[in-house]
Design an enzyme around this catalytic site. Structure first.
Site, PDB file in Angstrom:
ATOM      1  N   VAL A  27      38.808  53.591  14.126  1.00  0.00           N
ATOM      2  CA  VAL A  27      38.624  53.281  12.746  1.00  0.00           C
ATOM      3  C   VAL A  27      37.923  51.978  12.730  1.00  0.00           C
ATOM      4  O   VAL A  27      37.280  50.941  12.204  1.00  0.00           O
ATOM      5  CB  VAL A  27      40.144  52.644  12.300  1.00  0.00           C
ATOM      6  CG1 VAL A  27      40.701  53.941  11.335  1.00  0.00           C
ATOM      7  CG2 VAL A  27      41.255  51.876  13.661  1.00  0.00           C
ATOM      8  N   GLY A  28      38.043  51.640  13.920  1.00  0.00           N
ATOM      9  CA  GLY A  28      37.048  50.068  14.346  1.00  0.00           C
ATOM     10  C   GLY A  28      36.574  49.760  15.682  1.00  0.00           C
ATOM     11  O   GLY A  28      36.524  50.956  16.266  1.00  0.00           O
ATOM     12  N   ARG A  29      35.275  48.962  15.631  1.00  0.00           N
ATOM     13  CA  ARG A  29      34.678  48.675  16.619  1.00  0.00           C
ATOM     14  C   ARG A  29      34.736  47.563  16.945  1.00  0.00           C
ATOM     15  O   ARG A  29      34.129  46.783  15.704  1.00  0.00           O
ATOM     16  CB  ARG A  29      33.198  49.213  17.017  1.00  0.00           C
ATOM     17  CG  ARG A  29      32.669  49.879  18.696  1.00  0.00           C
ATOM     18  CD  ARG A  29      31.952  51.014  18.225  1.00  0.00           C
ATOM     19  NE  ARG A  29      30.375  49.707  19.545  1.00  0.00           N
ATOM     20  CZ  ARG A  29      30.773  50.353  20.712  1.00  0.00           C
ATOM     21  NH1 ARG A  29      32.188  50.261  21.175  1.00  0.00           N
ATOM     22  NH2 ARG A  29      29.906  49.487  21.219  1.00  0.00           N
ATOM     23  N   THR A  31      34.577  44.038  19.378  1.00  0.00           N
ATOM     24  CA  THR A  31      33.744  43.586  20.880  1.00  0.00           C
ATOM     25  C   THR A  31      33.867  43.993  21.811  1.00  0.00           C
ATOM     26  O   THR A  31      32.902  43.872  23.039  1.00  0.00           O
ATOM     27  CB  THR A  31      33.817  41.743  21.457  1.00  0.00           C
ATOM     28  OG1 THR A  31      33.921  41.390  20.200  1.00  0.00           O
ATOM     29  CG2 THR A  31      32.737  40.887  22.544  1.00  0.00           C
ATOM     30  N   VAL A  35      38.542  50.724  18.349  1.00  0.00           N
ATOM     31  CA  VAL A  35      40.255  51.270  17.888  1.00  0.00           C
ATOM     32  C   VAL A  35      40.368  52.078  17.512  1.00  0.00           C
ATOM     33  O   VAL A  35      39.645  52.555  16.275  1.00  0.00           O
ATOM     34  CB  VAL A  35      40.893  49.338  16.108  1.00  0.00           C
ATOM     35  CG1 VAL A  35      41.739  49.490  16.906  1.00  0.00           C
ATOM     36  CG2 VAL A  35      39.884  48.621  17.225  1.00  0.00           C
ATOM     37  N   LYS A  57      43.695  50.571  21.504  1.00  0.00           N
ATOM     38  CA  LYS A  57      42.103  50.098  21.254  1.00  0.00           C
ATOM     39  C   LYS A  57      41.796  50.767  22.405  1.00  0.00           C
ATOM     40  O   LYS A  57      42.509  50.080  23.792  1.00  0.00           O
ATOM     41  CB  LYS A  57      42.355  48.287  21.062  1.00  0.00           C
ATOM     42  CG  LYS A  57      41.172  47.872  21.430  1.00  0.00           C
ATOM     43  CD  LYS A  57      41.054  46.057  21.574  1.00  0.00           C
ATOM     44  CE  LYS A  57      40.978  45.628  20.158  1.00  0.00           C
ATOM     45  NZ  LYS A  57      40.846  43.891  20.153  1.00  0.00           N
ATOM     46  N   ASP A 156      37.685  32.892  17.504  1.00  0.00           N
ATOM     47  CA  ASP A 156      37.088  33.452  16.995  1.00  0.00           C
ATOM     48  C   ASP A 156      38.039  34.069  15.127  1.00  0.00           C
ATOM     49  O   ASP A 156      37.693  35.556  14.760  1.00  0.00           O
ATOM     50  CB  ASP A 156      37.043  35.301  17.313  1.00  0.00           C
ATOM     51  CG  ASP A 156      35.914  35.225  16.546  1.00  0.00           C
ATOM     52  OD1 ASP A 156      34.910  35.418  16.433  1.00  0.00           O
ATOM     53  OD2 ASP A 156      36.137  37.081  17.702  1.00  0.00           O
TER      54      ASP A 156
HETATM   55  P1  AMP Z   1      38.437  44.316  17.779  1.00  0.00           P
HETATM   56  O1  AMP Z   1      38.261  45.285  18.302  1.00  0.00           O
HETATM   57  O2  AMP Z   1      40.549  43.765  17.160  1.00  0.00           O
HETATM   58  O3  AMP Z   1      37.731  43.277  16.770  1.00  0.00           O
HETATM   59  O4  AMP Z   1      38.958  45.699  15.795  1.00  0.00           O
HETATM   60  C1  AMP Z   1      37.865  46.097  15.544  1.00  0.00           C
HETATM   61  C2  AMP Z   1      38.285  47.199  14.318  1.00  0.00           C
HETATM   62  O5  AMP Z   1      39.382  47.552  14.625  1.00  0.00           O
HETATM   63  C3  AMP Z   1      38.413  45.238  13.337  1.00  0.00           C
HETATM   64  O6  AMP Z   1      38.047  45.023  13.050  1.00  0.00           O
HETATM   65  C4  AMP Z   1      39.855  46.540  12.357  1.00  0.00           C
HETATM   66  O7  AMP Z   1      39.044  47.401  11.288  1.00  0.00           O
HETATM   67  C5  AMP Z   1      39.984  47.338  13.527  1.00  0.00           C
HETATM   68  N1  AMP Z   1      41.161  47.376  14.067  1.00  0.00           N
HETATM   69  C6  AMP Z   1      41.477  46.189  15.127  1.00  0.00           C
HETATM   70  N2  AMP Z   1      42.841  45.881  15.165  1.00  0.00           N
HETATM   71  C7  AMP Z   1      43.889  46.968  14.382  1.00  0.00           C
HETATM   72  C8  AMP Z   1      44.767  47.325  14.050  1.00  0.00           C
HETATM   73  N3  AMP Z   1      45.760  46.823  14.904  1.00  0.00           N
HETATM   74  N4  AMP Z   1      45.125  47.864  12.973  1.00  0.00           N
HETATM   75  C9  AMP Z   1      44.379  48.664  12.650  1.00  0.00           C
HETATM   76  N5  AMP Z   1      43.026  48.504  13.116  1.00  0.00           N
HETATM   77  C10 AMP Z   1      43.036  47.801  13.292  1.00  0.00           C
END
Ligand code: AMP
Length: 452
Positions: A27-29, A31, A35, A57, A156
């Site tokens: 769902v995401g990437r 730094t 994720v 993560k 951040d």
């Molecule tokens: P981060 O590594 O925390 O910047 O996460 C990258 C992206 O993953 C974020 O911008 C969110 O879109 C998604 N993400 C991070 N943490 C969560 C979480 N606990 N639940 C759902 N999506 C998440």
């Protein structure tokens, strides 16, 4: 450690892939890695067996990097309804990967604001509802107040790091996430600018940082919250600026400062007396003319966006976006601002029981990621049947000092010592003793691994 014990625990230890379904559910990437949305598959497991949704993560690279260590050390101690909760840590033996298990949040402010901005562009809908803005801001301040009271700076803050829970028992609750850059700051500080060339996305970066401030303060988080508040009110990033030099280690950013002055006006000496002590003050005086910003002020900017300058929201915004960091309001003061005392009072469910109009998170393919996630999503989940709602947050930050497995151990020790202001081996040993709650899936761990 005795060999038999090591063998036995290695056999008993569950792998993250045995415990969770997450394949194809990226769902995401961020730094530090990818994720995934994960569901527990082993309902008999003694580790986690609840059928709940989680965010897994996977930390990039191998071994425990300085940044992962920082995030783990901080997160496992933090407990607040508005701070994302780290449930478990898995260390995978085969590939030496580190996995962090968090509660899953279906929404975040980046996507929510984008939804409203797109709706605005097609003149279909409006900005984020006013009550929802108030609810969001209050919970962000509450979470940050907790972090600040515990001597933790986020460093951040930006819309993508402000998560909001979807349907479920915590519906509509804000969770502050991505604590990768945060650090304890009651220890004597090394100039942090030397460690992390890119810490806060420039749009949310306080003017004192852009002028070379050597240390992070609570006031820097407060400025970022002010930027987020303005963006919630207008659906536009208030200090939007092209980001070209994202990898530079020079804190001075002419274009970003120009954007701030274009909205706020050029700071008067009487309003920010210590500006002349900033490391980049000389460059500022050389590059900028006060007279170029004579007509600029926050009132004008917000009026352009139809925000009344005599309203309580505007007055609080002014206090958050005060140029002089020593005069900027604190999270505690902000929480008792008249804005929150007037009805409607802030609610726990930011959606206030209304149907959630925002689409659920999309699953990304590796392909899309390579293209900056601008392509169509491979799978689409919907809350409301609406179509693909677009891109992932822009400009993933540059990572400094990517750790190799051979350096991981010493980096962990150095980082730990820095955070806790301890010298030598005693510091890293203490960390090992304190981290019994972490789950390890490795039996032949390196010294960095053994600390967990
Ligand atoms: P981060 O590594 O925390 O910047 O996460 C990258 C992206 O993953 C974020 O911008 C969110 O879109 C998604 N993400 C991070 N943490 C969560 C979480 N606990 N639940 C759902 N999506 C998440």
């Amino acid at each position: 450690m005795d060999f038999e014990y090591k063998q036995r625990t290695a056999q008993e230890r569950k792998k993250v892939e045995d415990l969770f379904d997450y394949e194809g559910c990226k769902v995401g990437r961020g730094t530090y890695g990818s994720v995934y949305k994960a569901k527990n598959k082993d309902r008999l497991s003694t580790i986690i067996s609840d059928g709940k949704e989680y965010a897994l993560k996977q930390i990039e690279g191998t071994g425990i990097s300085m940044s992962a260590c920082r995030e783990i050390a901080l997160l496992r101690e933090l407990k607040h309804p508005n701070v994302i909760s780290l449930q478990k840590v898995f260390l995978s033996h085969q590939d030496r990967k580190v996995w962090l298990l968090f509660d899953y949040a279906e929404h975040d402010l980046w996507h929510i604001i984008k939804f409203h901005r797109s709706a605005k562009a097609t003149k279909k809908a409006v900005n984020v509802p006013k009550n929802m803005v108030k609810n969001l801001l209050y919970q962000i301040l509450d979470g940050i107040h907790y972090l600040h009271a515990n001597w933790v700076l986020h460093r951040d803050l930006k819309p993508a790091n402000i998560l909001v829970m979807g349907e479920g028992c915590e519906r509509g609750r804000v969770k502050i996430a991505d604590m990768g850059f945060a650090r304890l700051f009651n220890a004597p500080l090394k100039p942090l600018a030397d460690l992390d060339p890119v810490v806060v996305t420039f749009w949310y970066r306080a003017p004192e940082l852009l002028l070379g401030a050597r240390h992070y303060t609570k006031a820097i988080d407060i400025w970022a919250i002010g930027c987020i508040f303005a963006e919630l009110l207008t659906s536009e990033p208030i200090f939007h600026c092209r980001q070209e030099d994202i990898k530079t280690s020079n804190p001075y950013h002419h274009d970003q400062l120009d954007r701030i002055f274009n909205v706020m006006g050029f700071p008067l000496e009487k309003d920010w007396e210590d500006i002349r002590k900033m490391p980049e003050h000389g460059t500022l005086m050389k590059d900028f003319k006060r007279s170029s910003y004579g007509n600029c002020n926050l009132t004008k900017y917000m009026e352009k966006h139809k925000i009344k300058p005599d309203g309580k929201a505007f007055h609080l915004l002014q206090k958050l976006l005060t140029m002089d960091p020593t005069k900027r309001i604190t999270s505690e003061q902000a929480m008792s601002d008249p804005y929150f005392l007037e009805d409607p009072k802030p609610a726990n469910d930011v959606f206030e029981g209304m149907p959630i109009p925002y689409p659920k998170r999309e699953f990304l393919t590796d392909d899309e990621e390579d293209k900056g996630a601008s392509g169509a999503a491979s799978k689409q989940q919907t809350n409301n049947g609406s179509s693909n709602h677009g891109q992932q947050p822009p400009a993933k930050r540059a990572r400094v000092m990517p750790p190799t497995s051979s350096t991981a151990s010493s980096m962990v020790t150095t980082e730990y010592q820095h955070m806790h202001n301890v010298q030598g081996q005693g510091g890293s040993q203490q960390m090992a003793y304190n981290s019994g709650s972490l789950t390890q899936t490795s039996s032949t761990a390196t010294s960095a691994y053994q600390r967990f």
